[in-house]
Design a protein around this motif. Sequence first.
Motif, PDB file in Angstrom:
ATOM      1  N   HIS A 100       3.286  -4.766   2.835  1.00 24.78           N
ATOM      2  CA  HIS A 100       4.298  -3.752   3.098  1.00 24.78           C
ATOM      3  C   HIS A 100       3.451  -2.303   3.211  1.00 24.78           C
ATOM      4  CE1 HIS A 100       7.979  -5.928   2.247  1.00 24.78           C
ATOM      5  NE2 HIS A 100       7.334  -6.540   1.801  1.00 24.78           N
ATOM      6  N   ILE A 101       3.685  -1.428   4.093  1.00 30.81           N
ATOM      7  CA  ILE A 101       2.897  -0.135   4.333  1.00 30.81           C
ATOM      8  C   ILE A 101       3.772   0.996   4.108  1.00 30.81           C
ATOM      9  CG2 ILE A 101       1.296   1.388   5.555  1.00 30.81           C
ATOM     10  CD1 ILE A 101      -0.055  -1.326   4.745  1.00 30.81           C
ATOM     11  N   MET A 102       3.957   1.570   2.968  1.00 29.22           N
ATOM     12  CA  MET A 102       4.839   2.540   2.760  1.00 29.22           C
ATOM     13  C   MET A 102       4.688   3.872   3.449  1.00 29.22           C
ATOM     14  SD  MET A 102       7.145   1.686   0.773  1.00 29.22           S
ATOM     15  CE  MET A 102       7.345  -0.350   0.574  1.00 29.22           C
ATOM     16  N   MET A 103       5.850   4.411   4.012  1.00 30.53           N
ATOM     17  CA  MET A 103       5.633   5.664   4.855  1.00 30.53           C
ATOM     18  C   MET A 103       6.721   6.681   4.557  1.00 30.53           C
ATOM     19  SD  MET A 103       5.115   6.019   8.944  1.00 30.53           S
ATOM     20  CE  MET A 103       4.245   7.551   9.648  1.00 30.53           C
ATOM     21  N   ARG A 104       6.277   7.851   4.045  1.00 27.06           N
ATOM     22  CA  ARG A 104       7.283   8.674   3.494  1.00 27.06           C
ATOM     23  C   ARG A 104       7.816   9.431   4.373  1.00 27.06           C
ATOM     24  NH1 ARG A 104       8.322  11.064  -1.515  1.00 27.06           N
ATOM     25  NH2 ARG A 104       8.713  13.303  -1.663  1.00 27.06           N
ATOM     26  N   ARG A 105       7.025  10.099   5.212  1.00 29.00           N
ATOM     27  CA  ARG A 105       7.720  11.069   6.263  1.00 29.00           C
ATOM     28  C   ARG A 105       7.392  10.562   7.780  1.00 29.00           C
ATOM     29  NH1 ARG A 105       6.376  14.717   2.359  1.00 29.00           N
ATOM     30  NH2 ARG A 105       7.968  16.161   1.878  1.00 29.00           N
ATOM     31  N   ILE A 122       0.770  -1.292   0.101  1.00 32.96           N
ATOM     32  CA  ILE A 122       0.056  -0.132  -0.072  1.00 32.96           C
ATOM     33  C   ILE A 122       0.783   1.131  -0.022  1.00 32.96           C
ATOM     34  CG2 ILE A 122      -1.824   1.415   1.283  1.00 32.96           C
ATOM     35  CD1 ILE A 122      -2.692  -1.251   2.486  1.00 32.96           C
ATOM     36  N   ASP A 123       1.018   1.988  -1.246  1.00 31.51           N
ATOM     37  CA  ASP A 123       1.996   2.957  -1.348  1.00 31.51           C
ATOM     38  C   ASP A 123       1.632   4.318  -0.361  1.00 31.51           C
ATOM     39  OD1 ASP A 123       4.058   4.034  -2.331  1.00 31.51           O
ATOM     40  OD2 ASP A 123       3.218   4.689  -4.505  1.00 31.51           O
ATOM     41  N   GLU A 124       2.524   4.953  -0.255  1.00 28.75           N
ATOM     42  CA  GLU A 124       2.276   6.253   0.532  1.00 28.75           C
ATOM     43  C   GLU A 124       1.435   7.173  -0.316  1.00 28.75           C
ATOM     44  OE1 GLU A 124       1.895   9.467   2.534  1.00 28.75           O
ATOM     45  OE2 GLU A 124       3.416   8.120   3.282  1.00 28.75           O
ATOM     46  N   PRO A 125       0.151   7.311   0.143  1.00 30.46           N
ATOM     47  CA  PRO A 125      -0.657   8.380  -0.263  1.00 30.46           C
ATOM     48  C   PRO A 125      -0.465   9.818  -0.625  1.00 30.46           C
ATOM     49  CG  PRO A 125      -1.502   8.026   1.791  1.00 30.46           C
ATOM     50  CD  PRO A 125      -0.375   7.238   1.752  1.00 30.46           C
ATOM     51  N   ARG A 150      -1.481   4.988  11.122  1.00 30.15           N
ATOM     52  CA  ARG A 150      -1.354   3.735  10.360  1.00 30.15           C
ATOM     53  C   ARG A 150      -1.409   2.337  11.047  1.00 30.15           C
ATOM     54  NH1 ARG A 150       1.947   6.235   5.167  1.00 30.15           N
ATOM     55  NH2 ARG A 150       1.192   8.449   5.401  1.00 30.15           N
ATOM     56  N   ILE A 151      -1.010   2.464  11.952  1.00 30.64           N
ATOM     57  CA  ILE A 151      -0.823   1.194  12.909  1.00 30.64           C
ATOM     58  C   ILE A 151      -2.094   0.710  13.135  1.00 30.64           C
ATOM     59  CG2 ILE A 151      -0.392   0.127  15.205  1.00 30.64           C
ATOM     60  CD1 ILE A 151       2.363   1.446  15.273  1.00 30.64           C
ATOM     61  N   GLU A 152      -3.028   1.788  13.444  1.00 40.84           N
ATOM     62  CA  GLU A 152      -4.359   1.510  13.756  1.00 40.84           C
ATOM     63  C   GLU A 152      -5.285   1.274  12.416  1.00 40.84           C
ATOM     64  OE1 GLU A 152      -7.500   3.693  16.380  1.00 40.84           O
ATOM     65  OE2 GLU A 152      -7.198   5.010  14.864  1.00 40.84           O
ATOM     66  N   LYS A 153      -5.136   1.767  11.301  1.00 37.14           N
ATOM     67  CA  LYS A 153      -5.699   1.805  10.007  1.00 37.14           C
ATOM     68  C   LYS A 153      -5.304   0.373   9.349  1.00 37.14           C
ATOM     69  CE  LYS A 153      -6.573   4.163   5.599  1.00 37.14           C
ATOM     70  NZ  LYS A 153      -6.128   5.261   4.762  1.00 37.14           N
ATOM     71  N   TYR A 154      -4.198   0.069   9.331  1.00 40.54           N
ATOM     72  CA  TYR A 154      -3.915  -1.045   8.499  1.00 40.54           C
ATOM     73  C   TYR A 154      -3.513  -2.231   9.393  1.00 40.54           C
ATOM     74  CZ  TYR A 154      -3.227   2.372   5.114  1.00 40.54           C
ATOM     75  OH  TYR A 154      -3.397   3.364   4.081  1.00 40.54           O
ATOM     76  N   GLY A 155      -3.623  -2.203  10.678  1.00 46.02           N
ATOM     77  CA  GLY A 155      -3.470  -3.397  11.385  1.00 46.02           C
ATOM     78  C   GLY A 155      -1.773  -3.794  11.639  1.00 46.02           C
ATOM     79  N   VAL A 156      -1.108  -3.102  11.589  1.00 46.03           N
ATOM     80  CA  VAL A 156       0.512  -3.163  11.639  1.00 46.03           C
ATOM     81  C   VAL A 156       0.816  -3.987  12.625  1.00 46.03           C
ATOM     82  CG1 VAL A 156       2.638  -1.920  11.672  1.00 46.03           C
ATOM     83  CG2 VAL A 156       1.021  -0.972  10.176  1.00 46.03           C
TER      84      VAL A 156
END
Length: 509
Positions: A225-230, A25-28, A239-245
């Motif tokens: 893989h959850i991409m995080m730019r900054r 899931i790319d950095e939006p 993002r931990i909450e949203k994607y279940g990291v």
Amino acid sequence: MLFPLTTKDFLDRAVEVYADRVAIIDEPDQPAASWGEITYAELGRRARSQAATLDEMGVPVGGRVAIVSQNSARFFCTLFGVSGWGRVTVPINYRLTATEIRYIVEHSDAEVLLIDPELRQLADTIPCKRIFVFGEDDEKIWASDAEPAPWVGDESATATINYTSGTTAQPKGVQLTHRNLWLHAVLFGWQASVNDRDVYLHTIQAFHGHGWGHPYAATNMGALHIMMRRIDGREILSRIEKYGVTYLCAAPAVVTSILDAARTWGGTPPGRGRVRIIVAGAPPATRIIERIRDELGWEFLQMYGQTETTAMLTLNRMRAEWDHLDPSEQARLLGRAGAPALGVRLRINDDGEVLAQSNHNLLGYWKNPEATAAATADNWLRTGDGGRYEGGYLTISDRKKDMIITGGENVSSIDVENALKSHPAVRDVAVIGIPDDKWGELVTALVVLDEGAVATREDLVEHCRPRLAGYKCPKRIEFRDELPRTVTGKLQKFKLRKEFWSALERQVN
């Protein structure tokens, strides 16, 4: 039978076993259009297209492809599209100055330079045979529908050259082979319990030692893989909450930002009982470890290693024998660098320096045989760190190299000193790291001005800005009448450090 171990193995397995599973899931929020969600099958297709495009450009096996970018699906794909077919990836810290980036591109003899859209101005100042901007030039980077030319594979071949800040004026290019990367990723993935239910948040930038090997380890297991730019503490929690990291890696400064954000979260921070966090870059304070486990409810792991060791030499993780101990004692034990990973051999030499042997130590420094020979004499890697090795556990207590680690970034004190010495008012200067709760170490300059000269702290920082990356600029400046030196003129930094570090047990923070 004997088959070469290559980085492409990780992608091949994921495409074979998890083809229809979402890989990334790319950095939006980025200047280039986000790739959104892509499956492992699509990731494999794009990597093959990138390799075929390099074929059509005439970039040979062993040719270098440099990349200057923050985390993104494009960067992730490039890790496989370049080295997976025998070429060499040169990931560059996007926070460096244009001068520093130019040096690395030229020193590595890169034939292709890939640039993040926010850094497109580099195309005007850095000479390279072919330069492409992510997003703007995607149709040129991922242009081919052909199958790439097959590569037989050579596990002893260089797969990446990662430039690391050192104690000399210029960074050194650490050559990591396919064998280095393969063995390290499998080993780290195993010891970190990476599995096919994992969701991995990319909080380590990919230029940092290929993201500590987790782009490979997590791909092998079909993890998401959850991409995080900054990097921002509250955004990490979101993002931990949203994607279940389920797991992430972080330098101590990032951990501090997460803990700060958790205090204002407005409820129980996400991930309790689910998330494990692997911390490295500098030994975290015991109280930080306690807070991670208590306030967040996350599992804490500590890794110690270097770019030269493909990252991991040791790992510290909670063990059954400590279950009966109180949390403070558990945190103290977890504060050690850890036990050697499988196949890693450690010893402490007579000078107190940590020496290491492993199957994932570097091949050498690119075009620097003298530095290679010095670092690997007698087949032991000189880590530059001082420590103790007792009862199967390593504790780092001092840094032998003249290096500052701030927020997980290596800063050569010599680089900062040279920048400050170029100011006409500066007669003498010493740059050291001093303990800091947020950054681990604070880049601190002790400055002697010329007689009659005038310069403020703000003047000196502004003088440094065009000459150094932002994180290298001194955060604290003190003026001194003189600096301690030996009769031969050698600066005695240990005396300068003593006033800041004497109250601490360890000379790293």
